[in-house]
Design a protein around this motif. Structure first.
Motif, short mmCIF file in Angstrom:
data_model
loop_
_atom_site.label_atom_id
_atom_site.label_comp_id
_atom_site.label_asym_id
_atom_site.label_seq_id
_atom_site.Cartn_x
_atom_site.Cartn_y
_atom_site.Cartn_z
N ASP A 417 1.17 -1.18 0.30
CA ASP A 417 -0.12 0.40 -0.22
C ASP A 417 1.05 0.96 0.32
O ASP A 417 1.29 1.37 0.77
CB ASP A 417 -0.73 -0.17 0.77
N ASP A 418 1.26 1.81 -1.25
CA ASP A 418 1.98 2.72 -1.24
C ASP A 418 1.39 3.65 -1.86
O ASP A 418 2.30 3.91 -3.31
CB ASP A 418 3.06 2.76 -1.35
N PRO A 419 0.59 3.82 -2.30
CA PRO A 419 -0.32 5.34 -3.57
C PRO A 419 0.06 6.45 -4.06
O PRO A 419 1.16 6.95 -3.00
CB PRO A 419 -1.83 5.43 -3.35
N ASN A 420 -0.27 6.65 -4.87
CA ASN A 420 0.33 8.33 -5.57
C ASN A 420 0.00 9.05 -4.50
O ASN A 420 -1.36 8.55 -4.40
CB ASN A 420 -0.42 8.12 -6.53
N PRO A 421 0.60 9.85 -4.13
CA PRO A 421 0.19 10.73 -2.90
C PRO A 421 -0.74 11.58 -2.97
O PRO A 421 -1.62 12.36 -2.42
CB PRO A 421 1.32 11.25 -2.20
N PHE A 422 -1.08 11.89 -4.05
CA PHE A 422 -1.92 12.65 -4.56
C PHE A 422 -3.56 11.77 -5.29
O PHE A 422 -4.07 12.54 -5.55
CB PHE A 422 -1.53 13.63 -6.05
N GLU A 423 -3.64 11.75 -5.24
CA GLU A 423 -4.62 10.19 -5.36
C GLU A 423 -5.49 10.21 -4.15
O GLU A 423 -5.23 10.19 -2.68
CB GLU A 423 -4.46 8.59 -5.35
N LYS A 424 -6.75 10.83 -4.05
CA LYS A 424 -7.55 10.63 -3.06
C LYS A 424 -8.55 9.17 -3.24
O LYS A 424 -8.95 9.18 -4.45
CB LYS A 424 -8.82 11.64 -3.61
#
Length: 886
Positions: A417-424
């Motif tokens: 679990d390391d999503p793009n930090p800009f994903e909401k």
């Protein structure tokens, strides 16, 4: 057959290159031949040849069906027939009216005909049509290869030799003894040692890309006065442990890895997940990851055994090395696209890792090195047996105005679990609402397409088709990019091996429609003592990665230590870092190169160990003082009788300005501007929505039409549950990945980074739109392997230093800092110099500056003093002393 434009899976395309081994005419039985002649060929002749044959002079969509080879190669959308694979056979897709319709504007073919084609494909598509295969005979024979291995220096294993004995006490290390011996042989003497101040600046900029402070220089000077070697060793140890080391040296690797965050070429689409590879490289250099492991992860990380999800994710990200290259996503012919993709991967791999351009043998035997064309296609057999997930979105069947994205790709789903930090995250209610709207929109689109084929029906406007398709892709991407709870899923760029490797044929002159003999997978023979050992059922890529990093490989260690030497001394022992072949530069110190290569391997492939060894040598600390007699004997300074005068590179200049102004942010930013913007098209310095129907770089387009700003992603998202690979530790992991996520974005973002204050390595690197602060100072061309940057001095640089908002902002910040920290004019002047150069001004400089400041009107007022100090600080930032080492 009416060939429409559709999303093509890269794994399927590459299969077309490798198909020939499956359906040779010699393997067709009489019964199979009879089935083809009675059931298949008549249908092709009657219903297909009119639009897709050589005799008709027509090849609509680039597709020809009148030979076995060309049928398998297919046209712009991919292979028409893939033996044994109904889903991959686009001809069958068209006959059954799935994504295509064949013949055009007609009812579906009789079910009996469809059943015959189904049976034929499932039995392996036996095709007895004449397809005589040319056999290309190489002009490079085995004797020539063996002779080159025996005589040419680069093809022989590095060996440790006893360094020559040195007279006197100049030499401190084995490195120095090799340097001194060459100088003495050519009647040259090394320059004297540089000052502690000079060596400190050299060391700090070389290792971390930032200037030393006055305090650091003073401490270094005290240690230097006691023992220069100990002073350098202590400072080097400290700098090698700094997190800024990886940012400096990781950028060197990104130059050769042609790192960028967009596809480049005709349709320049963003890569929002590329930043993961950048951070992987920086972290690898900071942790001093053994170079052999570093290479293996990038070439075959998806095939290496792992013990945790975190390690598996890191390995997947590492394979981004093979996915990051420039791509002509506008290429209509899918098979040509796949051939070019593999060619680019072979080229970057061999030039970066072994200093050899194997790709020169794509169309013919290498003109200068003993590399036959068969060796190139042996490597195609390895690289062609993987799927590349680079993450470029679909273009709504290619009919959006100004955009024709023919070749698209998914991304790899990460096991952590390391999503793009800009994903909401989205709520469960929002997910359900999107599912309902997706079902409705899909039904409406199907009806619209059916209506278009009905005789006499009012055609649906193309713009409406585009908007409906865009909405479906948007919703599919949003749904596929989130788990059932609405949390964003993590993706990365990378590669994955195919389940069933395919053999390949050599292509005459590199032309995809001119196959010759089968070439088994293998490695370049001139660099191999034994034939490649590739297990049955293996793609050979893991074996290739291990062969590249074998301690007996004659080139891998040499190429890397040559790069390290070049970054520290200003020029490589081999001046052509990507060409160790016969047309490249001969090594100036071959024994020293071998010494460093052997030391590198024996240190456990430690990059930091090699750097420490070089910076603690005597030759690293010599002065750049000019000597006419030495210059006449060695004008290019190949033998290193003095230090090379070097201008700081683009990143060091920008970072140093931020550093001395006090504005630099040394924390790593989250992802990148491109990751924040999402899937966009780059045009005229702007990030534009992919489905902006106006064709203009403006807000609106599809985003506005759908009630908000947005960036488009790939076609319908689907979880490929069957495409998984079990890890060594018992967890299932996604192999093929899900189509990429979608990030809500502005319709247009200016790629203007003049206000960014983090380090330059984190600036967005978009092909054809590199930030001005980097481009003007010879930043590496991100579409190319750049082992050595240019170092120019141009009027544009002077204009940039005089007028660019970033430079002016840093000058103003530096002036404000000086004014706040020092109270008198003399103290401010001294502080400005100390911050900018790490030293106080001399008497001549003080006098010149006072005359300069006296020219300012009203210098006694607060405003006048502020303007004068800003002008002074800008002149310091623009000076040669600031931009040059030594």
């Amino acid at each position: 057959m009416d060939v429409l434009i559709r999303t093509t899976q890269i794994g399927l395309i590459v299969m077309a290159i490798a198909f020939w081994g499956s359906a040779d005419a010699a393997e067709v039985t009489p019964e199979q031949a009879d089935f083809f002649e009675t059931k298949i060929r008549p249908v092709l002749v009657k219903r297909c040849y009119g639009c897709h044959s050589n005799e008709s002079g027509n090849a609509r969509g680039g597709l020809r069906l009148d030979t076995r080879e060309l049928t398998h190669i297919g046209g712009s959308s991919g292979p028409a027939i893939v033996p044994g694979d109904l889903d991959g056979s686009l001809l069958f897709n068209a006959m059954t009216h799935q994504d295509f319709v064949m013949p055009p504007r007609s009812e579906m073919l009789p079910q009996a005909v469809i059943d015959d084609f189904r049976k034929w494909i499932e039995m392996g598509a036996p095709d007895p049509r004449s397809g005589a295969v040319t056999e290309i005979r190489s002009s490079i024979d085995e004797q020539q290869i063996q002779q080159a291995k025996a005589e040419f220096w680069a093809y022989q294993k590095p060996t440790r030799r006893q360094p020559p004995k040195a007279d006197g006490d100049w030499s401190l290390t084995d490195i120095d003894r090799w340097i001194e011996a060459e100088l003495a042989e050519n009647q040259l003497a090394p320059s004297s040692d540089a000052s502690a101040y000079t060596v400190a600046r050299r060391l700090y900029f070389d290792l971390i890309g930032l200037p030393p402070t006055v305090r650091q220089i003073a401490d270094f000077q005290k240690s230097w006065d006691r023992d220069p070697t100990a002073a350098i060793a202590a400072a080097a140890d400290q700098l090698l442990q700094s997190p800024q080391f990886g940012e400096r040296w990781g950028r060197h690797w990104l130059d050769v890895a042609r790192y960028a965050e967009s596809s480049g070429r005709g349709v320049n689409l963003t890569y929002p997940q590329a930043w993961r590879y950048r951070d992987y490289v920086i972290d690898s250099f900071n942790s001093d990851k053994p170079y052999d492991r570093f290479v293996q992860e990038q070439l075959a990380g998806d095939l290496l055994p792992v013990s945790s999800d975190e390690q598996w994710a890191e390995n997947l990200i590492a394979t981004g090395f093979l996915a990051l290259g420039p791509k002509d996503v506008n290429q209509r012919n899918g098979t040509q696209f796949a051939a070019d993709l593999v060619d680019e991967q072979i080229d970057v791999t061999t030039r970066v890792l072994i200093g050899t351009s194997i790709a020169c043998a794509r169309c013919h035997d290498h003109k200068f090195d003993p590399i036959p064309q068969t060796d190139y296609y042996a490597m195609v057999g390895i690289f062609g047996n993987m799927s590349t997930y680079f993450g470029v979105p679909a273009s709504s069947i290619g009919i959006a105005r100004g955009l024709q994205t023919q070749q698209t790709s998914n991304l790899l789903r990460m096991p952590i679990d390391d999503p793009n930090p800009f994903e909401k995250a989205v709520s469960p209610a929002e997910l359900e609402s999107m599912r309902e709207r997706l079902a409705t929109a899909s039904s409406e689109l199907r009806e619209a397409r059916i209506n278009q084929r009905r005789p006499g029906a009012t055609p649906v406007p193309i713009s409406r088709i585009v908007r409906m398709t865009g909405e479906i892709e948007y919703l599919s991407a949003k749904l596929g990019g989130h788990d059932p709870q609405g949390n964003p899923i993590s993706f990365c760029m990378g590669v994955q091996a195919k389940e069933q490797p395919k053999e390949v044929r050599l292509l005459v002159r590199g032309e995809i429609d001119q196959p010759a003999q089968v070439v088994p997978p293998g490695f370049p023979r001139v660099l191999s003592d034994e034939p490649a050992s590739i297990a049955d059922g293996s793609t050979g890529r893991l074996e290739f990665a291990r062969w590249i990093t074998d301690r007996d490989n004659p080139l891998t260690a040499r190429v890397m230590v040559n790069r390290i030497w070049q970054h520290l001394l200003g020029q490589g022992i081999v001046a052509s870092p990507e060409n160790f072949g016969s047309t490249g530069s001969a090594p100036t110190h071959p024994e020293l190169l071998d010494h460093l290569a052997v030391e590198f391997v024996e240190s456990g492939w430690s990059v930091k160990s090699v750097i420490r060894q070089i910076v603690t040598s005597r030759v690293y600390r010599i002065d750049s003082e000019f000597d006419r007699s030495s210059f006449e004997k060695d004008p290019e300074n190949k033998l290193l009788w003095r230090a090379n005068m070097r201008r700081l590179d683009a990143e060091a200049i920008r970072d140093a300005m931020l550093f001395v102004s006090g504005k630099i942010d040394l924390d790593r930013p989250g992802a990148s501007l491109v990751a924040e913007s999402g899937y966009m098209r780059v045009r005229d310095g702007n990030l534009v929505n992919l489905f902006d129907l106006s064709g203009n770089a403006s807000r609106g387009g599809m985003g506005a039409a759908m009630g908000g700003s947005m960036g488009m992603a790939a076609g319908a998202m689907q979880d490929r549950g069957s495409n998984q690979r079990r890890g060594r530790f018992g967890r299932n992991r996604q192999r093929g990945g899900i189509s990429q996520t979608l990030l809500p974005t502005p319709g247009t973002d200016r790629l203007d980074m003049s206000t960014a204050e983090y380090r330059s390595v984190y600036l967005p690197v978009v092909r054809d739109e590199v930030p001005r602060a980097l481009a003007v100072f010879d930043f590496a061309e991100p579409s190319m392997v750049v082992g050595q940057r240019e170092s120019s001095s141009t009027p544009n640089q002077a204009l940039f230093l005089m007028n660019n908002p970033f430079v002016i902002a840093q000058a103003d910040a530096l002036a404000q800092r000086v004014s706040e920290e020092a109270k008198t004019p003399a103290a401010r002047l001294r502080l400005a110099f100390e911050l900018s150069f790490g030293r106080s001004p001399n008497a001549t400089e003080v006098s010149a500056i006072r005359r300069y400041l006296s020219d300012f009107e009203d210098v006694q007022s607060n405003r006048g003093r502020a303007l004068a100090m800003t002008a002074l600080c800008q002149s310091l930032l623009a000076s040669a002393d600031f931009r040059y080492l030594d």
